[in-house]
Design a protein around this motif. Structure first.
Motif, PDB file in Angstrom:
ATOM      1  N   LEU A   1       0.859  -1.211   0.038  1.00 22.47           N
ATOM      2  CA  LEU A   1       0.031  -0.129   0.021  1.00 22.47           C
ATOM      3  C   LEU A   1       0.855   1.187   0.225  1.00 22.47           C
ATOM      4  CD1 LEU A   1      -2.982   1.184  -0.084  1.00 22.47           C
ATOM      5  CD2 LEU A   1      -2.775   0.932   2.597  1.00 22.47           C
ATOM      6  N   ASN A   2       2.060   1.134   0.636  1.00 21.66           N
ATOM      7  CA  ASN A   2       2.834   2.436   0.606  1.00 21.66           C
ATOM      8  C   ASN A   2       3.410   2.450  -0.724  1.00 21.66           C
ATOM      9  OD1 ASN A   2       3.193   2.857   3.338  1.00 21.66           O
ATOM     10  ND2 ASN A   2       4.604   1.460   3.753  1.00 21.66           N
TER      11      ASN A   2
ATOM     12  N   PHE B   1       0.776   4.119  -2.991  1.00 17.43           N
ATOM     13  CA  PHE B   1       0.467   5.711  -2.655  1.00 17.43           C
ATOM     14  C   PHE B   1       1.364   6.361  -3.242  1.00 17.43           C
ATOM     15  CE2 PHE B   1       1.076   9.310   0.729  1.00 17.43           C
ATOM     16  CZ  PHE B   1      -0.175   9.816   0.466  1.00 17.43           C
ATOM     17  N   GLU B   2       2.644   6.078  -3.261  1.00 17.60           N
ATOM     18  CA  GLU B   2       3.579   6.816  -3.911  1.00 17.60           C
ATOM     19  C   GLU B   2       3.208   6.770  -5.308  1.00 17.60           C
ATOM     20  OE1 GLU B   2       7.665   5.125  -3.647  1.00 17.60           O
ATOM     21  OE2 GLU B   2       7.449   5.339  -1.399  1.00 17.60           O
TER      22      GLU B   2
ATOM     23  N   TYR C   1       0.092   6.887  -6.675  1.00 16.88           N
ATOM     24  CA  TYR C   1      -0.852   7.652  -6.661  1.00 16.88           C
ATOM     25  C   TYR C   1      -0.740   9.254  -6.350  1.00 16.88           C
ATOM     26  CZ  TYR C   1      -5.052  10.400  -4.824  1.00 16.88           C
ATOM     27  OH  TYR C   1      -5.867  11.105  -4.422  1.00 16.88           O
TER      28      TYR C   1
ATOM     29  N   TYR D   1      -0.228  15.692   3.329  1.00 17.53           N
ATOM     30  CA  TYR D   1      -0.709  14.211   2.793  1.00 17.53           C
ATOM     31  C   TYR D   1       0.534  13.215   3.264  1.00 17.53           C
ATOM     32  CZ  TYR D   1      -4.975  14.754   0.307  1.00 17.53           C
ATOM     33  OH  TYR D   1      -6.365  14.690   0.016  1.00 17.53           O
TER      34      TYR D   1
ATOM     35  N   TRP E   1       0.708  10.375   6.334  1.00 14.75           N
ATOM     36  CA  TRP E   1       1.043   9.058   5.629  1.00 14.75           C
ATOM     37  C   TRP E   1       2.269   8.348   6.608  1.00 14.75           C
ATOM     38  CZ3 TRP E   1      -2.097   6.053   2.434  1.00 14.75           C
ATOM     39  CH2 TRP E   1      -1.526   4.861   1.933  1.00 14.75           C
TER      40      TRP E   1
ATOM     41  N   LYS F   1       2.148   4.501   7.201  1.00 16.06           N
ATOM     42  CA  LYS F   1       3.275   3.832   6.581  1.00 16.06           C
ATOM     43  C   LYS F   1       3.774   2.497   7.350  1.00 16.06           C
ATOM     44  CE  LYS F   1       8.280   4.596   4.866  1.00 16.06           C
ATOM     45  NZ  LYS F   1       9.103   5.693   4.753  1.00 16.06           N
TER      46      LYS F   1
ATOM     47  N   GLY G   1       0.392   0.150   5.985  1.00 15.04           N
ATOM     48  CA  GLY G   1       1.013   0.718   4.853  1.00 15.04           C
ATOM     49  C   GLY G   1       1.881  -0.552   4.195  1.00 15.04           C
TER      50      GLY G   1
ATOM     51  N   MET H   1      -7.024   9.332   2.010  1.00 10.07           N
ATOM     52  CA  MET H   1      -6.055   9.190   0.958  1.00 10.07           C
ATOM     53  C   MET H   1      -5.865   7.612   0.589  1.00 10.07           C
ATOM     54  SD  MET H   1      -2.983  11.112   3.031  1.00 10.07           S
ATOM     55  CE  MET H   1      -3.267  10.392   4.535  1.00 10.07           C
ATOM     56  N   ILE H   2      -6.271   6.785   1.405  1.00 16.33           N
ATOM     57  CA  ILE H   2      -6.210   5.180   0.963  1.00 16.33           C
ATOM     58  C   ILE H   2      -7.384   4.939  -0.149  1.00 16.33           C
ATOM     59  CG2 ILE H   2      -6.925   3.008   1.977  1.00 16.33           C
ATOM     60  CD1 ILE H   2      -5.797   3.863   4.601  1.00 16.33           C
TER      61      ILE H   2
ATOM     62  N   ALA I   1      -6.156   5.935  -3.800  1.00 14.66           N
ATOM     63  CA  ALA I   1      -5.078   5.264  -4.371  1.00 14.66           C
ATOM     64  C   ALA I   1      -5.477   3.675  -4.428  1.00 14.66           C
ATOM     65  CB  ALA I   1      -3.947   5.075  -3.025  1.00 14.66           C
TER      66      ALA I   1
END
Length: 406
Positions: free
Chosen positions: A74-75, A78-79, A81, A95, A99, A104, A108, A143-144, A147
């Motif tokens: 997921l980390n 997110f990068e 995204y 953000y 995170w 994280k 994450g 945020m999640i 993504a």
């Protein structure tokens, strides 16, 4: 290793299946999306065929099967995204920092393809148990969710496991209460007559007359005030944050595109700006402080330096403290219960101003524009929180009058 088209139990193996001399079964296939060959293993044939079913289903649904994609956390998602989105520097910093501190090293590290709705819900529940407010958990969700939605669009996963979000997570937000008309009048009257705090009176009138956000207020410059058109232009705000070089002042765009607006001034607001200009001329030593090309700031410290958002709140807290101290003393002398003011912040001032406009039945779309709300639902909350029975009684009386006149 030696391979056979039948396993030791005499079962015929399908195309791509093999039995290995180490006792394991394997299945080889080609990903049509990139032409790469892949192999999966299982300790027995039934388990291997279950894996085959999933692989074939993925290929039919065009879900990416590249090993790197399958291992994506997921980390990492997110990068990817964040690389696709344009944010104001302050928003991006917020953000990334949230995170780093909240996501994280928790959820994450989970692989995207293995995330289930129950994992997401358990994480939000964990945050709730740690004492985080609903607004914080909602911010993390915001945020999640996008993504993972991108992962669905990229055929990495079929469904977004974070689709469901409950309003039960986290500590309930504190109920915002606007000042009553009586409280507002007492507050302003106290400031206007106070030997020290009267210097802040023009600013308070402007806050209530323009419904500006705190960052928009402290970012106002004299070039934003058009005395001929009688308007206040809002196209920037002042923020004080650490964007990587320590805490500093920055000029930023408003929270949303709807935040860019031109607000008409009442005569009272015009008079307040005139009074503020006179105060600045008498009290402010240096009126040429510049930040990111902006200068001529209206609200500053006596030194000319810019006001931090918490400085505005501290002024309000101090005024309320002084008022309540005086009210307690007066009530004691008069043998009555004191009528104290509640805690007032810049946000409460904005909410109060919005409430006054709603009470005067300002058109909802006009109020949305003046407030700078991107979504009318936010503005509607003000209408929905107007005083209960008092409002109902007035509306019934109004309808009764219409019927009688009709």
């Amino acid at each position: 290793m030696a391979q056979s088209r039948k396993d030791p139990k005499g079962r015929k193996l399908k195309e791509g299946e093999s039995w290995r001399s180490d006792g394991r079964y394997s299945y080889r296939y080609t990903d049509p999306a990139n032409g790469k060959r892949h192999t999966v293993y299982a300790p027995d044939l039934p388990e291997l065929r279950e894996k085959e079913k999933l692989i074939k289903r993925d290929l039919e649904d065009r879900i990416l099967t590249d090993t790197a994609i399958k291992k994506m956390t997921l980390n990492q998602l997110f990068e990817r995204y964040m690389a696709t989105r344009e944010f104001a520097d302050s928003t991006r910093t917020n953000y990334l920092r949230t995170w780093e501190n909240r996501v994280k090293f928790e959820i994450g590290t989970c692989r995207v393809t293995q995330l289930l709705p129950s994992h997401i819900k358990a994480y939000y529940t964990y945050l709730s148990q740690q004492g985080y407010a609903f607004s914080t958990i909602k911010f993390i969700h915001n945020m999640i969710y996008p993504a993972l939605e991108m992962a669905v669009d990229d055929d990495i996963i079929r469904k977004n496991p974070s689709k469901s979000f409950s309003t039960d997570y986290g500590k309930a937000p504190r109920k915002r209460e606007a000042l009553t008309v009586s409280q507002q009048e007492k507050f302003l009257d106290f400031v206007k007559k106070h030997v020290v705090y009267k210097a802040h009176y023009p600013m308070l009138v402007i806050m209530l007359g323009t419904v500006l956000r705190c960052g928009e207020l402290i970012g106002l410059t004299w070039s934003d005030i058009d005395t001929k058109l009688k308007t206040v232009s809002v196209d920037h705000q002042l923020i004080y944050k650490n964007l990587g070089e320590g805490c500093q002042f920055y000029i930023s765009t408003p929270k949303t595109y709807a935040g860019i607006r031109r607000i008409p001034m009442t005569q009272e607001v015009q008079d307040a700006f005139k009074a503020q200009r006179e105060l600045n001329f008498m009290l402010v030593k240096d009126r040429n402080y510049e930040i990111d090309g902006y200068k001529g700031f209206i609200f500053t410290a006596k030194s000319g330096r810019l006001l931090m958002p918490n400085a505005v709140n501290n002024v309000l807290y101090n005024i309320v403290g002084a008022y309540n101290q005086q009210e307690k003393a007066n009530a004691k002398k008069e043998g009555r219960d004191p009528e104290l003011l509640p805690k007032i912040s810049a946000h409460i001032m904005r909410y109060t101003a919005c409430t006054r406009m709603a009470e005067q039945r300002m058109d909802i779309k006009v109020l949305q524009y003046v407030m700078g709300h991107a979504h009318i639902g936010v503005t509607m909350e003000v209408y929905n929180h107007l005083a209960g029975m008092d409002r109902i009684e007035k509306e019934i009386a109004r309808l009764d009058g219409l019927v009688m006149n009709g």
